[in-house]
Design a protein around this motif. Structure first.
Motif, PDB file in Angstrom:
ATOM      1  N   THR A  51       6.396   0.728   9.744  1.00 37.79           N
ATOM      2  CA  THR A  51       5.032   1.421   9.942  1.00 37.79           C
ATOM      3  C   THR A  51       4.460   1.064  11.208  1.00 37.79           C
ATOM      4  N   GLN A  86       1.037  -1.333  -0.082  1.00 43.24           N
ATOM      5  CA  GLN A  86       0.083  -0.126   0.041  1.00 43.24           C
ATOM      6  C   GLN A  86       0.755   1.249   0.048  1.00 43.24           C
ATOM      7  N   GLN A 131      -4.164  -5.776   7.078  1.00 38.50           N
ATOM      8  CA  GLN A 131      -3.464  -4.991   7.612  1.00 38.50           C
ATOM      9  C   GLN A 131      -4.185  -3.517   7.852  1.00 38.50           C
ATOM     10  N   PRO A 132      -5.043  -3.507   8.694  1.00 39.71           N
ATOM     11  CA  PRO A 132      -5.562  -2.186   8.903  1.00 39.71           C
ATOM     12  C   PRO A 132      -4.662  -0.768   8.881  1.00 39.71           C
ATOM     13  N   ALA A 133      -3.508  -0.911   9.390  1.00 37.82           N
ATOM     14  CA  ALA A 133      -2.650   0.137   9.454  1.00 37.82           C
ATOM     15  C   ALA A 133      -2.107   0.604   7.818  1.00 37.82           C
ATOM     16  N   THR A 180      -4.184  -0.353   5.184  1.00 37.40           N
ATOM     17  CA  THR A 180      -5.202  -0.311   4.277  1.00 37.40           C
ATOM     18  C   THR A 180      -6.599   0.182   4.868  1.00 37.40           C
ATOM     19  N   SER A 181      -7.008   1.353   4.754  1.00 36.09           N
ATOM     20  CA  SER A 181      -8.312   1.693   5.307  1.00 36.09           C
ATOM     21  C   SER A 181      -9.422   0.622   5.146  1.00 36.09           C
ATOM     22  N   GLY A 182     -10.184   0.367   6.207  1.00 38.42           N
ATOM     23  CA  GLY A 182     -11.238  -0.745   6.128  1.00 38.42           C
ATOM     24  C   GLY A 182     -10.690  -2.056   5.880  1.00 38.42           C
ATOM     25  N   ALA A 183      -9.602  -2.462   6.103  1.00 42.13           N
ATOM     26  CA  ALA A 183      -9.014  -3.880   5.957  1.00 42.13           C
ATOM     27  C   ALA A 183      -9.709  -4.508   7.033  1.00 42.13           C
ATOM     28  N   GLN A 209       1.404  -2.548  12.557  1.00 40.77           N
ATOM     29  CA  GLN A 209       1.582  -3.592  11.504  1.00 40.77           C
ATOM     30  C   GLN A 209       1.267  -5.090  12.542  1.00 40.77           C
ATOM     31  N   GLN A 260      -9.612  -7.574   9.886  1.00 42.07           N
ATOM     32  CA  GLN A 260      -8.906  -8.122  11.073  1.00 42.07           C
ATOM     33  C   GLN A 260      -8.421  -9.616  10.445  1.00 42.07           C
TER      34      GLN A 260
END
Length: 227
Positions: A69, A33, A136-138, A140-143, A72, A145
């Motif tokens: 980042t 991403q 990975q929500p960190a 990708t927004s809305g990913a 993660q 769990q």
């Protein structure tokens, strides 16, 4: 032999990935991403996102610094009173079962890189698979769990803060002796450079399956403070 067979399943060649999942997904495996390009030693599978930090120069030698980042996720399992090699092998088998469907969703999860072992001063160790980018929500927004592990000895861990590490890279196969030697060399260089670091733990990251005999890539990570 059993462990090598599991590695053969878990680490398909990029050719097989392209054939089975299509060229588009294989190309996605090379780029994460927000424009992150995975380094060559990830061999086309997902690995943790980082940016390059300011390198540290000691006696004419430049130490690579990476800034991983924050937030993660990893799938992890713990060991005590075990050496690095044995913990890595046992941890791989537990975590391979998880990605093979031993999770609450009964869902297969893609293999990633590296297999990271945190070695703690107490002698305890945590072996982890990196969670694929899709979970990975960190990044990708809305990913969603990742699937929760079915077994109580596996769990999802979160590197909640940015992880800044000095990196020592080397080839061949990881042994307890060479991992400790390279960690000691890295710590000596950081001490000489007067750089503050976490002294009660360090990390071994292995990027290759055992059947890859040449071009192997391993890393020792020592976490830096206030850098």
């Amino acid at each position: 032999l059993k462990l090598q067979f599991l590695y053969l399943i878990a680490y398909p060649s990029l050719f097989h990935v392209m054939m089975m999942r299509g060229l588009g997904l294989a190309m996605m495996a090379a780029t994460a991403q927000a424009g992150f390009v995975a380094p060559w030693f990830c061999h086309g599978i997902n690995c943790p996102e980082f940016t390059e930090g300011k390198n540290i120069t000691v006696g004419g030698t430049a130490l690579e610094v990476r800034r991983y980042t924050a937030g993660q996720l990893w799938t992890s399992t713990d060991f005590s009173e075990m050496d690095i090699k044995k913990a890595g092998s046992a941890g791989f088998q537990r975590l391979f079962d998880y990605i093979s469907g031993d999770n609450v969703d009964k869902k297969k999860v893609d293999m990633t890189s590296p297999v990271r072992t945190i070695v703690k001063g107490s002698g305890d160790m945590t072996v982890s698979f990196y969670v694929p980018w899709a979970y990975q929500p960190a990044l990708t927004s809305g990913a969603p769990q990742p699937p929760a592990p079915s077994q109580s000895n596996c769990y999802t861990s979160n590197d909640e803060d940015e992880v800044v590490v000095a990196v020592y890279q080397y080839g061949g196969f990881v042994t307890d002796a060479n991992a400790q030697q390279h960690k000691d060399e890295l710590v000596k260089m950081l001490t000489t450079a007067n750089v503050d670091f976490v002294s009660d733990s360090w990390m071994v990251s292995q990027y290759d399956p055992p059947f890859r005999l040449i071009g192997r890539h391993n890393e020792i990570w020592v976490q830096l403070k206030n850098y």
